[in-house]
Scaffold this motif. Structure first.
Motif, short mmCIF file in Angstrom:
data_model
loop_
_atom_site.label_atom_id
_atom_site.label_comp_id
_atom_site.label_asym_id
_atom_site.label_seq_id
_atom_site.Cartn_x
_atom_site.Cartn_y
_atom_site.Cartn_z
N UNK A 107 0.82 -1.22 0.00
CA UNK A 107 0.00 0.00 0.00
C UNK A 107 0.85 1.27 0.00
N UNK A 108 2.10 1.17 0.42
CA UNK A 108 2.99 2.33 0.41
C UNK A 108 3.86 2.37 -0.84
N UNK A 109 4.40 1.24 -1.24
CA UNK A 109 5.39 1.29 -2.32
C UNK A 109 4.78 1.44 -3.71
N UNK A 110 3.58 0.93 -3.93
CA UNK A 110 2.98 1.05 -5.27
C UNK A 110 2.69 2.51 -5.62
N UNK A 111 2.03 3.28 -4.75
CA UNK A 111 1.84 4.70 -5.09
C UNK A 111 3.16 5.44 -5.30
N UNK A 112 4.18 5.11 -4.52
CA UNK A 112 5.50 5.73 -4.70
C UNK A 112 6.09 5.37 -6.06
N UNK A 113 5.94 4.11 -6.46
CA UNK A 113 6.47 3.68 -7.76
C UNK A 113 5.73 4.37 -8.91
N UNK A 114 4.44 4.57 -8.76
CA UNK A 114 3.67 5.25 -9.81
C UNK A 114 4.09 6.71 -9.90
N UNK A 115 4.26 7.36 -8.76
CA UNK A 115 4.75 8.75 -8.77
C UNK A 115 6.12 8.82 -9.43
N UNK A 116 6.96 7.86 -9.09
CA UNK A 116 8.31 7.83 -9.65
C UNK A 116 8.28 7.63 -11.16
N UNK A 117 7.34 6.84 -11.65
CA UNK A 117 7.22 6.60 -13.10
C UNK A 117 6.93 7.89 -13.84
N UNK A 118 6.17 8.78 -13.23
CA UNK A 118 5.89 10.07 -13.86
C UNK A 118 7.15 10.93 -13.94
N UNK A 119 8.07 10.70 -13.01
CA UNK A 119 9.30 11.49 -12.96
C UNK A 119 10.39 10.95 -13.90
N UNK A 120 10.55 9.61 -13.92
CA UNK A 120 11.70 9.02 -14.63
C UNK A 120 11.32 8.04 -15.73
N UNK A 121 10.04 7.78 -15.89
CA UNK A 121 9.58 6.82 -16.88
C UNK A 121 9.29 5.46 -16.25
N UNK A 122 8.44 4.71 -16.92
CA UNK A 122 7.97 3.43 -16.37
C UNK A 122 9.08 2.39 -16.19
N UNK A 123 9.94 2.27 -17.20
CA UNK A 123 10.98 1.25 -17.12
C UNK A 123 11.89 1.47 -15.93
N UNK A 124 12.38 2.69 -15.76
CA UNK A 124 13.27 2.96 -14.64
C UNK A 124 12.55 2.80 -13.31
N UNK A 125 11.30 3.23 -13.25
CA UNK A 125 10.53 3.09 -12.00
C UNK A 125 10.35 1.61 -11.65
N UNK A 126 10.07 0.77 -12.64
CA UNK A 126 9.94 -0.67 -12.39
C UNK A 126 11.26 -1.28 -11.95
N UNK A 127 12.35 -0.87 -12.57
CA UNK A 127 13.66 -1.37 -12.15
C UNK A 127 13.95 -0.99 -10.70
N UNK A 128 13.65 0.25 -10.34
CA UNK A 128 13.86 0.71 -8.97
C UNK A 128 12.98 -0.07 -7.99
N UNK A 129 11.73 -0.32 -8.40
CA UNK A 129 10.82 -1.09 -7.55
C UNK A 129 11.34 -2.51 -7.35
N UNK A 130 11.76 -3.15 -8.44
CA UNK A 130 12.32 -4.50 -8.34
C UNK A 130 13.54 -4.54 -7.44
N UNK A 131 14.42 -3.56 -7.55
CA UNK A 131 15.61 -3.51 -6.71
C UNK A 131 15.24 -3.30 -5.25
N UNK A 132 14.21 -2.52 -5.00
CA UNK A 132 13.79 -2.23 -3.62
C UNK A 132 13.22 -3.45 -2.93
N UNK A 133 12.56 -4.34 -3.67
CA UNK A 133 11.93 -5.50 -3.04
C UNK A 133 12.70 -6.79 -3.23
N UNK A 134 13.78 -6.74 -3.99
CA UNK A 134 14.59 -7.94 -4.22
C UNK A 134 15.23 -8.41 -2.93
N UNK A 135 15.36 -9.72 -2.79
CA UNK A 135 15.98 -10.26 -1.55
C UNK A 135 17.45 -9.93 -1.47
#
Length: 135
Positions: A107-135
């Motif tokens: 509930x916290x990280x998805x809205x942040x990732x969507x906001x980030x996508x508007x700033x840097x683009x979807x691909x980079x935002x998804x990469x950042x999200x994946x890195x944030x939740x990766x083990x």
């Protein structure tokens, strides 16, 4: 965090006789993923998806139809907020956590990732999200 296996089923229409149908923006089979591998179309006897996702941009999601279909977990993104609904005794209750992803503050990280996508683009935002939740 362990790897979660899933089968995406995109924007599929789900119906139950006598009720309105629903067409989520995205849906996923997680617990029941093996039943849907290789399927191009779902069958009436197939279970509902384990997770459905709705983005309320032009119309608002009605929970009643999802309750009738029996989708165990529904995420609704609206106006910068993500609500997680869990089906309990035939009704949706709002939850702060996802049972499919109990270790991730969805509930916290998805809205942040969507906001980030508007700033840097979807691909980079998804990469950042994946890195944030990766083990």
């Amino acid at each position: 965090m362990k790897c979660i296996r899933y089968q995406p089923f995109g924007s599929t229409t789900f119906k139950r006789e006598g009720t309105a149908g629903v067409e989520p923006d995205a849906c996923f089979y997680i617990k029941n993923y093996q039943q849907t591998i290789g399927r191009r179309r779902l069958q009436l006897e197939d279970p509902p998806p384990d997770l459905a996702i709705e983005t309320d941009v032009t119309s608002k999601t009605t929970l009643d139809a999802y309750e009738a279909i029996g989708v165990p977990e529904l995420w609704v993104y609206d106006s910068g907020r993500l609500k997680i609904y869990l089906l309990r005794n035939g009704e949706y209750l709002v939850s702060q956590t996802s049972p499919n992803f109990p270790e991730i503050p969805i509930a916290q990280i998805i809205p942040n990732a969507i906001d980030r996508a508007w700033e840097v683009g979807s691909l980079q935002a998804l990469e950042e999200l994946e890195n944030a939740i990766a083990p």
